[in-house]
Write a protein that holds these residues in place. Structure first.
Motif, short mmCIF file in Angstrom:
data_model
loop_
_atom_site.label_atom_id
_atom_site.label_comp_id
_atom_site.label_asym_id
_atom_site.label_seq_id
_atom_site.Cartn_x
_atom_site.Cartn_y
_atom_site.Cartn_z
N LEU A 96 16.28 16.24 -7.26
CA LEU A 96 16.56 16.09 -8.69
C LEU A 96 17.35 14.81 -8.93
N PHE A 97 18.30 14.51 -8.05
CA PHE A 97 19.12 13.31 -8.17
C PHE A 97 18.93 12.46 -6.92
N GLU A 98 17.85 11.71 -6.91
CA GLU A 98 17.45 10.94 -5.73
C GLU A 98 17.75 9.46 -5.89
N VAL A 99 18.06 8.83 -4.76
CA VAL A 99 18.36 7.41 -4.70
C VAL A 99 17.09 6.59 -4.90
N GLU A 100 17.21 5.49 -5.62
CA GLU A 100 16.07 4.60 -5.84
C GLU A 100 16.06 3.41 -4.90
N SER A 101 17.18 3.12 -4.25
CA SER A 101 17.25 1.92 -3.41
C SER A 101 16.39 2.09 -2.16
N ASN A 102 15.93 0.98 -1.63
CA ASN A 102 15.08 1.00 -0.44
C ASN A 102 15.82 1.50 0.80
N ARG A 103 17.13 1.26 0.86
CA ARG A 103 17.92 1.68 2.03
C ARG A 103 17.93 3.19 2.22
N ALA A 104 17.95 3.92 1.13
CA ALA A 104 18.10 5.37 1.22
C ALA A 104 16.96 6.11 0.53
N LYS A 105 15.83 5.48 0.46
CA LYS A 105 14.65 6.05 -0.23
C LYS A 105 14.40 7.48 0.26
N GLY A 106 14.14 8.37 -0.69
CA GLY A 106 13.81 9.75 -0.35
C GLY A 106 15.01 10.64 -0.05
N LYS A 107 16.22 10.15 -0.32
CA LYS A 107 17.43 10.93 -0.08
C LYS A 107 18.16 11.17 -1.39
N PRO A 108 18.95 12.25 -1.43
CA PRO A 108 19.75 12.48 -2.65
C PRO A 108 20.88 11.45 -2.75
N VAL A 109 21.36 11.26 -3.95
CA VAL A 109 22.51 10.38 -4.18
C VAL A 109 23.68 10.92 -3.35
N SER A 110 24.50 10.03 -2.83
CA SER A 110 25.63 10.47 -2.02
C SER A 110 26.79 10.91 -2.89
N ARG A 111 27.56 11.81 -2.34
CA ARG A 111 28.76 12.29 -3.02
C ARG A 111 29.72 11.12 -3.28
N ILE A 112 29.80 10.19 -2.35
CA ILE A 112 30.69 9.04 -2.49
C ILE A 112 30.27 8.17 -3.68
N SER A 113 28.97 7.94 -3.85
CA SER A 113 28.49 7.15 -5.00
C SER A 113 28.87 7.81 -6.31
N VAL A 114 28.68 9.13 -6.37
CA VAL A 114 29.03 9.87 -7.59
C VAL A 114 30.54 9.80 -7.83
N ALA A 115 31.32 10.01 -6.79
CA ALA A 115 32.78 9.96 -6.92
C ALA A 115 33.23 8.59 -7.42
N ASN A 116 32.64 7.52 -6.89
CA ASN A 116 33.01 6.17 -7.32
C ASN A 116 32.64 5.92 -8.78
N ALA A 117 31.46 6.38 -9.19
CA ALA A 117 31.03 6.21 -10.59
C ALA A 117 31.96 6.97 -11.53
N PHE A 118 32.30 8.21 -11.16
CA PHE A 118 33.18 9.02 -11.99
C PHE A 118 34.59 8.43 -12.03
#
Length: 184
Positions: A96-118
């Motif tokens: 549902l919340f998947e990464v678009e970057s080529n480095r992590a294609k096919g994986k969910p967004v990381s908790r760290i990315s969400v924490a940093n955005a928040f």
């Protein structure tokens, strides 16, 4: 562990949602996570692991990673709208919340990315915002609307109402105010 706060008004929660879009240069990813988290009261680890297959229909049944408890959530219109918009915009995604970057294609967004955005938005608004703020906000908004602590405890899947009261951030000032609200 950093202490994070509940957002105490619906209007502030909406401002956060808009700022998350602005800070992500128009991407709704973090705003969708914020809104979905408030709508479902899921822990961030459970929320980020959701696949589109998990969120089909009107109900979501998951086994919580932290507690091992099975939890059933009746998806409200806000949660269903996010699912449908994300499915339409990202038909090739598994999560549902998947990464678009080529480095992590096919994986969910990381908790760290969400924490940093928040955290970035929280810093702008002078609020201690983190990944638990979604659940805390859900609990606080339910409390403000007059829902019983016991019901909030059930929604958040806490072991006791005492845990829930501490979790949503019931402050001494709010307790003190009740002495002036109820005068005999």
């Amino acid at each position: 562990m950093n202490i994070v706060e509940a957002v105490k008004t619906l209007s502030d929660a909406e401002v956060i949602s808009r700022k998350l879009i602005k800070n992500a240069r128009g991407s709704t990813l973090y705003s969708d996570i914020w809104r979905f988290g408030i709508n479902t009261a899921l822990r961030i680890s459970d929320l980020l692991s959701l696949t589109f297959d998990d969120v089909s229909g009107n109900k979501l049944t998951i086994k919580e990673g932290k507690t091992g408890k099975t939890r059933s959530i009746d998806l409200n219109s806000g949660a269903k709208a996010i699912i449908e918009a994300r499915r339409k915009a990202n038909p090739h995604h598994t999560y549902l919340f998947e990464v678009e970057s080529n480095r992590a294609k096919g994986k969910p967004v990381s908790r760290i990315s969400v924490a940093n955005a928040f955290k970035a938005v929280g810093d702008e608004m002078s609020i201690q915002l983190g990944t638990h703020s979604m659940r805390k906000t859900r609990g606080w908004l339910m409390h403000s609307a007059g829902e019983s602590i016991e019901m909030i405890c059930k929604v958040l899947n806490h072991s006791s109402p005492a845990v829930t009261m501490a979790y949503i951030g019931l402050t001494q000032a709010e307790i003190d105010a009740t002495y002036h609200e109820f005068v005999f």
